[in-house]
Every structure is written in structure tokens, then in C-alpha cells.
Scaffold this motif. Structure first.
Motif, PDB file in Angstrom:
ATOM      1  N   ASN A  94       0.866  -1.177   0.000  1.00  0.00           N
ATOM      2  CA  ASN A  94       0.000   0.000   0.000  1.00  0.00           C
ATOM      3  C   ASN A  94       0.899   1.223   0.000  1.00  0.00           C
ATOM      4  O   ASN A  94       2.127   1.082  -0.072  1.00  0.00           O
ATOM      5  CB  ASN A  94      -0.955  -0.014   1.196  1.00  0.00           C
ATOM      6  CG  ASN A  94      -2.307   0.598   0.859  1.00  0.00           C
ATOM      7  OD1 ASN A  94      -2.387   1.686   0.325  1.00  0.00           O
ATOM      8  ND2 ASN A  94      -3.377  -0.146   1.156  1.00  0.00           N
ATOM      9  N   GLU A  95       0.328   2.414   0.121  1.00  0.00           N
ATOM     10  CA  GLU A  95       1.119   3.619  -0.116  1.00  0.00           C
ATOM     11  C   GLU A  95       1.724   4.262   1.118  1.00  0.00           C
ATOM     12  O   GLU A  95       2.366   5.306   1.017  1.00  0.00           O
ATOM     13  CB  GLU A  95       0.288   4.674  -0.858  1.00  0.00           C
ATOM     14  CG  GLU A  95      -0.837   5.298  -0.058  1.00  0.00           C
ATOM     15  CD  GLU A  95      -1.482   6.454  -0.818  1.00  0.00           C
ATOM     16  OE1 GLU A  95      -1.412   7.581  -0.323  1.00  0.00           O
ATOM     17  OE2 GLU A  95      -2.044   6.208  -1.890  1.00  0.00           O
ATOM     18  N   GLU A  96       1.575   3.654   2.312  1.00  0.00           N
ATOM     19  CA  GLU A  96       2.124   4.291   3.501  1.00  0.00           C
ATOM     20  C   GLU A  96       2.847   3.278   4.381  1.00  0.00           C
ATOM     21  O   GLU A  96       2.388   2.146   4.568  1.00  0.00           O
ATOM     22  CB  GLU A  96       1.010   4.964   4.302  1.00  0.00           C
ATOM     23  CG  GLU A  96       1.541   5.872   5.400  1.00  0.00           C
ATOM     24  CD  GLU A  96       0.455   6.710   6.057  1.00  0.00           C
ATOM     25  OE1 GLU A  96       0.799   7.669   6.754  1.00  0.00           O
ATOM     26  OE2 GLU A  96      -0.741   6.398   5.877  1.00  0.00           O
ATOM     27  N   VAL A  97       3.991   3.700   4.913  1.00  0.00           N
ATOM     28  CA  VAL A  97       4.755   2.875   5.843  1.00  0.00           C
ATOM     29  C   VAL A  97       3.979   2.754   7.155  1.00  0.00           C
ATOM     30  O   VAL A  97       3.398   3.733   7.632  1.00  0.00           O
ATOM     31  CB  VAL A  97       6.141   3.508   6.095  1.00  0.00           C
ATOM     32  CG1 VAL A  97       6.893   2.766   7.187  1.00  0.00           C
ATOM     33  CG2 VAL A  97       6.955   3.546   4.807  1.00  0.00           C
ATOM     34  N   PRO A  98       3.928   1.571   7.773  1.00  0.00           N
ATOM     35  CA  PRO A  98       3.212   1.428   9.050  1.00  0.00           C
ATOM     36  C   PRO A  98       3.746   2.387  10.112  1.00  0.00           C
ATOM     37  O   PRO A  98       4.954   2.614  10.203  1.00  0.00           O
ATOM     38  CB  PRO A  98       3.485  -0.023   9.448  1.00  0.00           C
ATOM     39  CG  PRO A  98       3.807  -0.723   8.170  1.00  0.00           C
ATOM     40  CD  PRO A  98       4.501   0.288   7.317  1.00  0.00           C
ATOM     41  N   ILE A  99       2.854   2.934  10.916  1.00  0.00           N
ATOM     42  CA  ILE A  99       3.239   3.934  11.904  1.00  0.00           C
ATOM     43  C   ILE A  99       3.788   3.319  13.187  1.00  0.00           C
ATOM     44  O   ILE A  99       4.480   3.978  13.955  1.00  0.00           O
ATOM     45  CB  ILE A  99       2.055   4.874  12.224  1.00  0.00           C
ATOM     46  CG1 ILE A  99       2.508   6.046  13.108  1.00  0.00           C
ATOM     47  CG2 ILE A  99       0.902   4.118  12.856  1.00  0.00           C
ATOM     48  CD1 ILE A  99       3.607   6.905  12.518  1.00  0.00           C
ATOM     49  N   MET A 100       3.472   2.037  13.446  1.00  0.00           N
ATOM     50  CA  MET A 100       3.898   1.372  14.682  1.00  0.00           C
ATOM     51  C   MET A 100       3.361   2.155  15.887  1.00  0.00           C
ATOM     52  O   MET A 100       2.189   2.478  15.926  1.00  0.00           O
ATOM     53  CB  MET A 100       5.417   1.215  14.711  1.00  0.00           C
ATOM     54  CG  MET A 100       5.997   0.593  13.447  1.00  0.00           C
ATOM     55  SD  MET A 100       5.441  -1.108  13.157  1.00  0.00           S
ATOM     56  CE  MET A 100       6.531  -1.955  14.290  1.00  0.00           C
ATOM     57  N   ASP A 101       4.222   2.513  16.857  1.00  0.00           N
ATOM     58  CA  ASP A 101       3.739   3.261  18.028  1.00  0.00           C
ATOM     59  C   ASP A 101       4.017   4.756  17.916  1.00  0.00           C
ATOM     60  O   ASP A 101       3.938   5.487  18.899  1.00  0.00           O
ATOM     61  CB  ASP A 101       4.355   2.700  19.321  1.00  0.00           C
ATOM     62  CG  ASP A 101       5.829   3.023  19.446  1.00  0.00           C
ATOM     63  OD1 ASP A 101       6.451   3.437  18.448  1.00  0.00           O
ATOM     64  OD2 ASP A 101       6.379   2.847  20.563  1.00  0.00           O
ATOM     65  N   GLY A 102       4.355   5.217  16.704  1.00  0.00           N
ATOM     66  CA  GLY A 102       4.631   6.638  16.499  1.00  0.00           C
ATOM     67  C   GLY A 102       6.087   7.012  16.678  1.00  0.00           C
ATOM     68  O   GLY A 102       6.471   8.161  16.454  1.00  0.00           O
ATOM     69  N   SER A 103       6.912   6.036  17.058  1.00  0.00           N
ATOM     70  CA  SER A 103       8.352   6.258  17.182  1.00  0.00           C
ATOM     71  C   SER A 103       9.062   5.339  16.194  1.00  0.00           C
ATOM     72  O   SER A 103       8.429   4.800  15.282  1.00  0.00           O
ATOM     73  CB  SER A 103       8.804   5.969  18.621  1.00  0.00           C
ATOM     74  OG  SER A 103       8.845   4.565  18.870  1.00  0.00           O
ATOM     75  N   SER A 104      10.361   5.123  16.400  1.00  0.00           N
ATOM     76  CA  SER A 104      11.081   4.195  15.521  1.00  0.00           C
ATOM     77  C   SER A 104      11.590   2.966  16.267  1.00  0.00           C
ATOM     78  O   SER A 104      12.302   2.152  15.672  1.00  0.00           O
ATOM     79  CB  SER A 104      12.259   4.912  14.841  1.00  0.00           C
ATOM     80  OG  SER A 104      13.230   5.294  15.796  1.00  0.00           O
ATOM     81  N   ILE A 105      11.230   2.801  17.525  1.00  0.00           N
ATOM     82  CA  ILE A 105      11.773   1.688  18.298  1.00  0.00           C
ATOM     83  C   ILE A 105      11.328   0.339  17.719  1.00  0.00           C
ATOM     84  O   ILE A 105      12.085  -0.635  17.743  1.00  0.00           O
ATOM     85  CB  ILE A 105      11.397   1.807  19.793  1.00  0.00           C
ATOM     86  CG1 ILE A 105      12.174   0.786  20.640  1.00  0.00           C
ATOM     87  CG2 ILE A 105       9.904   1.668  20.003  1.00  0.00           C
ATOM     88  CD1 ILE A 105      13.661   1.002  20.649  1.00  0.00           C
ATOM     89  N   GLY A 106      10.102   0.258  17.170  1.00  0.00           N
ATOM     90  CA  GLY A 106       9.635  -0.984  16.549  1.00  0.00           C
ATOM     91  C   GLY A 106      10.470  -1.354  15.339  1.00  0.00           C
ATOM     92  O   GLY A 106      10.745  -2.544  15.098  1.00  0.00           O
TER      93      GLY A 106
END
Length: 295
Positions: A94-106
Motif C-alpha cells: 500500500n502507499e504508507e509505511v506502518p506507523i507502529m507506536d509513532g516512534s522508531s523503536i519498533g
């Protein structure tokens, strides 16, 4: 120093912050000297990572080829850059990278699951030689010469939970994971209705963003860092600077910087070849390696 990719294929499924739709993301190793490439499996389009492919910077960094976009790439790219990965294929359905928890730790955890693989070609380094700046009113982003990799950011919001915040970050993978990776994106409740009316923030929630009303933070767990807001701005800036295509040796300095100004700075740098040099010799690589080890 040698170029790096990941040791094995990994994947995850999440939702996009702005479109709110499910997306499957797969990371795969790439050969040396290939760089970072995004691939939209639903439309069969590959988009190399470079400043010329940026088509929008409203609330996120968006790249595209023809009419096919990939949005909100900055958090993922921030983690990829922090782990020193030079060559990688990122596949999305799809056209958007998953947001996870809003940070980059995931994403950090995903990269650690994949493992890091050293390759045989030397890593190239971009060294800033002279200052270069982009301004918009009192807002600015600037590169300055420095023997380390520094991100020095200041912000001011007229909100009691934010106010004026500054943070100076000396880049290394260890420091990134400890000081930056857990800082979440943030937004104001008063803006949500407008953003959703223009098709943004449709996947946003208290699970993947810090949300503020007129006076306080709505997230019951509170903040992860005292200066979480400005640290997230550094997280974004590291992701946006990864569009340079190679690691940076120098200082990034900003007051109230944005995805827009970051994009303009990367373009302006490449338009001024006297402002930087590309380090490729073994001795030059040792300079960068020493800077990271002593961060």
C-alpha cells in the motif's frame, strides 16, 4: 568501514498514520552499492531513495514515481540510518509505511531481528565543508562542518506541555536507541478534525501519537522522555537526512525545522558541490568510525 545490509528477510503488518489502512511491509537484503529502494508490490513500481523523488512534505515525507506514492517514510528511514544500513529493499503493498507506536523503536527491533550483514565495498561518507542553510521566517535548518555527526534541534510551541525545548544529539547507534528511538510523533486535538478533512491522520490514535488538548497531554502514560517533543524532531530529521543517500559527517542545526525545510536543505546541498566532499579512502572512513565510537 564497509557497507551494510540486513542478514535476512523480515516483515510486519501495521496501519498507516495518515491513511489509516493496513499495510504489509517486507525488508530484504540488497547487494552493495544498490542503496535504499522502496517497492510498491500492489502496483509493481520501484522508487529509489533520493531527494528528487520527494513530492510532498505536508505532515510527512512522501516520495513518488509517476502517480504512485509512498508516504510517511521518515521514521523507518531514521532507524535504517541509525543502524548503518546502506543497501535495502523495502516492499509495501500500500502507499504508507506502518506507523507502529509513532516512534522508531519498533523498526529498531525489526532490524535487530533481521541482523546486520557487512559487505565488501567501502562505505562512502558525506563530509560538510562549509555552512549551508535554508530559512523560512525565523525557522531554519543548517549544515555546519564538524568532526562528529551532530543533530542540534530547538523548538518552541505556545503550549504549557511543550514550551521551548532544545536537544543536542551526538549520533551513534547506541545513543540513537537510548536517546531518540522511543520519541513519538505528536499532534494537537484542535487540528485533528481539519487533518482528517484533508485525508490525513486517519490512522492516528493515543496508541501511536502524543495527543495534546489546549492545556495538557491526553496520553495516560505521559511522556517517555522529558524532551520527547524535540527528540522526535531529531528522529524525523535523521530520517529526512537519509535521503542524502550516504552517512553525514557534520552538524545538522535547526530551529523549528520541518520536513519541508529538511528536503530543501538536502536539495540545496547537492546544488552546492563546494559545500561538501565525499570521503572514500580508508583513512577517511576511519575518521567517521572514530566519530561514532566516541559519540
Amino acid at each position: 568501514m564497509k557497507q551494510q545490509t540486513i542478514a535476512k528477510k523480515v516483515e510486519l503488518v501495521g496501519i498507516g498514520l495518515h491513511k489509516g489502512v493496513p499495510v504489509k511491509m517486507t525488508l530484504e537484503p540488497l547487494d552493495e552499492n544498490c542503496g535504499i529502494h522502496f517497492y510498491r508490490s500492489d502496483v509493481g513500481v520501484s522508487i529509489p531513495l533520493n531527494p528528487e523523488n520527494v513530492v510532498d512534505t505536508t505532515m510527512a515525507t512522501v516520495i513518488a514515481k509517476e502517480q504512485y506514492k509512498i508516504s510517511t517514510i521518515e521514521h523507518l528511514l531514521s532507524a535504517i540510518h541509525a543502524y548503518g544500513i546502506d543497501n535495502l529493499k523495502i516492499t509495501l503493498d500500500n502507499e504508507e509505511v506502518p506507523i507502529m507506536d509513532g516512534s522508531s523503536i519498533g523498526y529498531c527491533m525489526l532490524l535487530e531481528e533481521a541482523g546486520i550483514l557487512k559487505q565488501s565495498s567501502p562505505k562512502k561518507i558525506l563530509k560538510i565543508k562549509t555552512p549551508i542553510e535554508v530559512k523560512e521566517g525565523d525557522k531554519f535548518v543548517r549544515f555546519e562542518p564538524n568532526d562528529a555527526c551532530i543533530f542540534d534541534f530547538s523548538i518552541h510551541f505556545p503550549h504549557p506541555a511543550i514550551g521551548t525545548q532544545s536537544y543536542k544529539f551526538k549520533f551513534s547507534t547506541k545513543n540513537y536507541k537510548e536517546e531518540i528511538a522511543r520519541a513519538r510523533t505528536f499532534g494537537f486535538l484542535s487540528e485533528v478534525q481539519y487533518l482528517r478533512s484533508i485525508g490525513l491522520a486517519l490512522g492516528g490514535s493515543l496508541d501511536n501519537a502524543i495527543v495534546l488538548d489546549d492545556t495538557t497531554i491526553l496520553n495516560k502514560e505521559g511522556l517517555r522522555y522529558k524532551e520527547e517533543f524535540v527528540r522526535h524532531k531529531i528522529l524525523d530529521a535523521i530520517g529526512d537526512m537519509s535521503l542524502l543517500g550516504i552517512p553525514l559527517l557534520g552538524a545538522y542545526v535547526s530551529y523549528a525545522g520541518s520536513h519541508k525545510l529538511n528536503h530543501l536543505l538536502t536539495k540545496k546541498l547537492f546544488e552546492n558541490s563546494n559545500a561538501f566532499e565525499i570521503l572514500e579512502s580508508e583513512e577517511s572512513q576511519k575518521i567517521y568510525e572514530y566519530a561514532l565510537q566516541n559519540a
